[in-house]
Motif scaffolding. Sequence first.
Motif, PDB file in Angstrom:
ATOM      1  N   ILE A   1       0.840  -1.200   0.000  1.00  0.00           N
ATOM      2  CA  ILE A   1       0.000   0.000   0.000  1.00  0.00           C
ATOM      3  C   ILE A   1       0.876   1.251   0.000  1.00  0.00           C
ATOM      4  O   ILE A   1       0.631   2.202  -0.755  1.00  0.00           O
ATOM      5  N   ALA A   2       1.901   1.255   0.850  1.00  0.00           N
ATOM      6  CA  ALA A   2       2.792   2.417   0.932  1.00  0.00           C
ATOM      7  C   ALA A   2       3.463   2.688  -0.411  1.00  0.00           C
ATOM      8  O   ALA A   2       3.550   3.840  -0.858  1.00  0.00           O
ATOM      9  N   LEU A   3       3.919   1.619  -1.091  1.00  0.00           N
ATOM     10  CA  LEU A   3       4.545   1.787  -2.403  1.00  0.00           C
ATOM     11  C   LEU A   3       3.554   2.355  -3.403  1.00  0.00           C
ATOM     12  O   LEU A   3       3.868   3.293  -4.150  1.00  0.00           O
ATOM     13  N   GLY A   4       2.330   1.795  -3.426  1.00  0.00           N
ATOM     14  CA  GLY A   4       1.319   2.268  -4.369  1.00  0.00           C
ATOM     15  C   GLY A   4       0.975   3.734  -4.165  1.00  0.00           C
ATOM     16  O   GLY A   4       0.897   4.510  -5.127  1.00  0.00           O
ATOM     17  N   VAL A   5       0.783   4.132  -2.905  1.00  0.00           N
ATOM     18  CA  VAL A   5       0.449   5.531  -2.605  1.00  0.00           C
ATOM     19  C   VAL A   5       1.607   6.450  -2.976  1.00  0.00           C
ATOM     20  O   VAL A   5       1.396   7.525  -3.562  1.00  0.00           O
ATOM     21  N   PHE A   6       2.834   6.050  -2.656  1.00  0.00           N
ATOM     22  CA  PHE A   6       3.999   6.891  -2.971  1.00  0.00           C
ATOM     23  C   PHE A   6       4.110   7.122  -4.480  1.00  0.00           C
ATOM     24  O   PHE A   6       4.290   8.263  -4.924  1.00  0.00           O
ATOM     25  N   ILE A   7       4.002   6.054  -5.267  1.00  0.00           N
ATOM     26  CA  ILE A   7       4.105   6.188  -6.730  1.00  0.00           C
ATOM     27  C   ILE A   7       2.922   6.969  -7.276  1.00  0.00           C
ATOM     28  O   ILE A   7       3.061   7.810  -8.168  1.00  0.00           O
ATOM     29  N   GLY A   8       1.716   6.720  -6.721  1.00  0.00           N
ATOM     30  CA  GLY A   8       0.517   7.398  -7.209  1.00  0.00           C
ATOM     31  C   GLY A   8       0.545   8.899  -6.993  1.00  0.00           C
ATOM     32  O   GLY A   8       0.010   9.666  -7.802  1.00  0.00           O
ATOM     33  N   LEU A   9       1.174   9.350  -5.910  1.00  0.00           N
ATOM     34  CA  LEU A   9       1.228  10.787  -5.610  1.00  0.00           C
ATOM     35  C   LEU A   9       2.485  11.465  -6.147  1.00  0.00           C
ATOM     36  O   LEU A   9       2.565  12.695  -6.151  1.00  0.00           O
ATOM     37  N   SER A  10       3.445  10.680  -6.589  1.00  0.00           N
ATOM     38  CA  SER A  10       4.687  11.263  -7.119  1.00  0.00           C
ATOM     39  C   SER A  10       4.455  11.869  -8.500  1.00  0.00           C
ATOM     40  O   SER A  10       3.530  11.479  -9.216  1.00  0.00           O
ATOM     41  N   PRO A  11       5.293  12.819  -8.894  1.00  0.00           N
ATOM     42  CA  PRO A  11       5.133  13.476 -10.208  1.00  0.00           C
ATOM     43  C   PRO A  11       5.656  12.604 -11.344  1.00  0.00           C
ATOM     44  O   PRO A  11       6.591  12.977 -12.061  1.00  0.00           O
ATOM     45  N   LEU A  12       5.043  11.443 -11.503  1.00  0.00           N
ATOM     46  CA  LEU A  12       5.495  10.475 -12.513  1.00  0.00           C
ATOM     47  C   LEU A  12       4.355  10.159 -13.480  1.00  0.00           C
ATOM     48  O   LEU A  12       4.144   9.022 -13.867  1.00  0.00           O
ATOM     49  N   TRP A  13       3.620  11.174 -13.884  1.00  0.00           N
ATOM     50  CA  TRP A  13       2.425  10.993 -14.698  1.00  0.00           C
ATOM     51  C   TRP A  13       2.733  10.211 -15.971  1.00  0.00           C
ATOM     52  O   TRP A  13       3.662  10.507 -16.686  1.00  0.00           O
ATOM     53  N   GLY A  14       1.912   9.196 -16.243  1.00  0.00           N
ATOM     54  CA  GLY A  14       2.064   8.376 -17.437  1.00  0.00           C
ATOM     55  C   GLY A  14       2.934   7.154 -17.226  1.00  0.00           C
ATOM     56  O   GLY A  14       2.909   6.223 -18.025  1.00  0.00           O
ATOM     57  N   LEU A  15       3.736   7.164 -16.145  1.00  0.00           N
ATOM     58  CA  LEU A  15       4.649   6.048 -15.897  1.00  0.00           C
ATOM     59  C   LEU A  15       4.321   5.314 -14.605  1.00  0.00           C
ATOM     60  O   LEU A  15       5.018   4.367 -14.235  1.00  0.00           O
ATOM     61  N   GLN A  16       3.296   5.750 -13.915  1.00  0.00           N
ATOM     62  CA  GLN A  16       3.016   5.209 -12.582  1.00  0.00           C
ATOM     63  C   GLN A  16       2.730   3.708 -12.598  1.00  0.00           C
ATOM     64  O   GLN A  16       3.254   2.961 -11.775  1.00  0.00           O
ATOM     65  N   SER A  17       1.923   3.246 -13.568  1.00  0.00           N
ATOM     66  CA  SER A  17       1.583   1.821 -13.623  1.00  0.00           C
ATOM     67  C   SER A  17       2.816   0.975 -13.871  1.00  0.00           C
ATOM     68  O   SER A  17       3.025  -0.058 -13.231  1.00  0.00           O
ATOM     69  N   VAL A  18       3.637   1.414 -14.822  1.00  0.00           N
ATOM     70  CA  VAL A  18       4.846   0.666 -15.160  1.00  0.00           C
ATOM     71  C   VAL A  18       5.779   0.588 -13.960  1.00  0.00           C
ATOM     72  O   VAL A  18       6.278  -0.490 -13.602  1.00  0.00           O
ATOM     73  N   ILE A  19       6.019   1.731 -13.335  1.00  0.00           N
ATOM     74  CA  ILE A  19       6.977   1.787 -12.225  1.00  0.00           C
ATOM     75  C   ILE A  19       6.497   0.999 -11.023  1.00  0.00           C
ATOM     76  O   ILE A  19       7.264   0.248 -10.414  1.00  0.00           O
ATOM     77  N   VAL A  20       5.211   1.134 -10.663  1.00  0.00           N
ATOM     78  CA  VAL A  20       4.729   0.469  -9.452  1.00  0.00           C
ATOM     79  C   VAL A  20       4.734  -1.053  -9.611  1.00  0.00           C
ATOM     80  O   VAL A  20       5.100  -1.785  -8.683  1.00  0.00           O
ATOM     81  N   ILE A  21       4.376  -1.549 -10.794  1.00  0.00           N
ATOM     82  CA  ILE A  21       4.384  -3.004 -11.001  1.00  0.00           C
ATOM     83  C   ILE A  21       5.814  -3.521 -11.023  1.00  0.00           C
ATOM     84  O   ILE A  21       6.124  -4.572 -10.443  1.00  0.00           O
ATOM     85  N   PHE A  22       6.698  -2.772 -11.687  1.00  0.00           N
ATOM     86  CA  PHE A  22       8.106  -3.191 -11.746  1.00  0.00           C
ATOM     87  C   PHE A  22       8.708  -3.245 -10.339  1.00  0.00           C
ATOM     88  O   PHE A  22       9.355  -4.233  -9.967  1.00  0.00           O
ATOM     89  N   LEU A  23       8.484  -2.197  -9.539  1.00  0.00           N
ATOM     90  CA  LEU A  23       9.026  -2.168  -8.187  1.00  0.00           C
ATOM     91  C   LEU A  23       8.387  -3.240  -7.299  1.00  0.00           C
ATOM     92  O   LEU A  23       9.065  -3.835  -6.452  1.00  0.00           O
ATOM     93  N   ALA A  24       7.100  -3.493  -7.503  1.00  0.00           N
ATOM     94  CA  ALA A  24       6.433  -4.534  -6.709  1.00  0.00           C
ATOM     95  C   ALA A  24       7.030  -5.900  -7.005  1.00  0.00           C
ATOM     96  O   ALA A  24       7.195  -6.732  -6.103  1.00  0.00           O
ATOM     97  N   ILE A  25       7.385  -6.136  -8.266  1.00  0.00           N
ATOM     98  CA  ILE A  25       8.015  -7.408  -8.647  1.00  0.00           C
ATOM     99  C   ILE A  25       9.410  -7.495  -8.049  1.00  0.00           C
ATOM    100  O   ILE A  25       9.783  -8.502  -7.437  1.00  0.00           O
ATOM    101  N   VAL A  26      10.195  -6.429  -8.222  1.00  0.00           N
ATOM    102  CA  VAL A  26      11.575  -6.422  -7.730  1.00  0.00           C
ATOM    103  C   VAL A  26      11.629  -6.556  -6.208  1.00  0.00           C
ATOM    104  O   VAL A  26      12.465  -7.292  -5.664  1.00  0.00           O
TER     105      VAL A  26
END
Length: 398
Positions: free
Chosen positions: A278-303
């Motif tokens: 949850i913490a990872l999802g919220v951090f990525i969702g609120l970060s200024p990473l528009w358009g890349l949030q889905s890619v980054i959060v799934i990649f980091l969740a896997i890693v």
Amino acid sequence: MKEVTTEHKLNSLQCCVIIPTFNNHKTLQKVIDRALVYTKNIIVINDGSTDSTPQILKEYPQIQQVHFQNNKGKGQALRAGFKHAESLGYHYAITIDSDGQHFPEDIPVFVNELEKTKNKNLLLIGARNMSQESVPKKSSFGNKFSNFWFWVETGNRLQDTQSGYRLYPIHQLKDLKFYTSKFEFEIEVIVKAAWHGVTVKNIPINILYDQVDRVSHFRPFKDFTRISILNTWLVILTFFYIKPRDLYRKLKKKGIKRFIVEDFLGSQDSPRKKAFSIALGVFIGLSPLWGLQSVIVIFLAIVLNLNKTIAFAFSNISIPPFIPFIFLASLYTGNFVLDINHTYALNDISMDFEALKHLKTYIIGSLSLAVVSSITLGILSYFLFLFFQKKKATVANA
């Protein structure tokens, strides 16, 4: 009681053996003869061989043959073999290379595994012992490279993803679209099969690498480049289509209430792991990473080995209706951090993107907001999950 032979099992499972071959005249005959010990359901795909392969195959009128006039690549040969096998009524196909590295004596290994497995929607890959001295280092590295990307693309860990000794559920693959024609097809097919619900797993097989007569047509630079391009495309599809699709299907099937209860509260993951997700999802969702949030959060969740479903769901905190409010909260957080006294209007933010006029304030504010929110929600959710876990344990022991 009469022993049930491998040939009988192959017939009952509607399974054949496919042997793609290209200029392997030194080993082809031996491979066919040893396979014939187990079954006559053999299809040889002659991929435009220019050696004595056509003459060798004339000695086997009892087996099915497909001849290409020109070399088209292993992927095309396998696809032609699948199509021909399907036309003959087969549901499964065991593929074995004709260069002599595979042991036809392992055919019963595939048959027995399929027979005993309840889930017949199964794709088996023969796992080679890549640690033996005879295995070339470039082959070992290529296999590890391929295994990693298969894990990223499917979430499934395999020991060997490059072995050509396989059992395919061809009746499950007939509706899938494939675009590759050479060695990279063997990567494309297992990834797309996994995406469509086929269970992909390894079984141990024997391997012979150091024989004199073996001829490999794998071209390290060209074929490795093709495989790298394919994996790049498959990763893009994974993050932008497959993962969101799977989450949507799960939500649609279960409904929001059941989804939350089963996948969030009822997940077998520990409270700590779910809270970090949850913490990872919220951090990525609120970060200024528009358009890349889905890619980054799934990649980091896997890693980071976190719950991909939870992390992805909470990263969508920045859905369109919330975006103006997130911008506003980020700007005022930036004001606080930078000790700036500026007033922002919500209408201006939604229409003129006020954040772009105060980019520094927005970036610092959004990152600060992301950190504080993720820590806060992570801690709260941890204790919430811990509470439900203890409550569930109490009910179970009552």
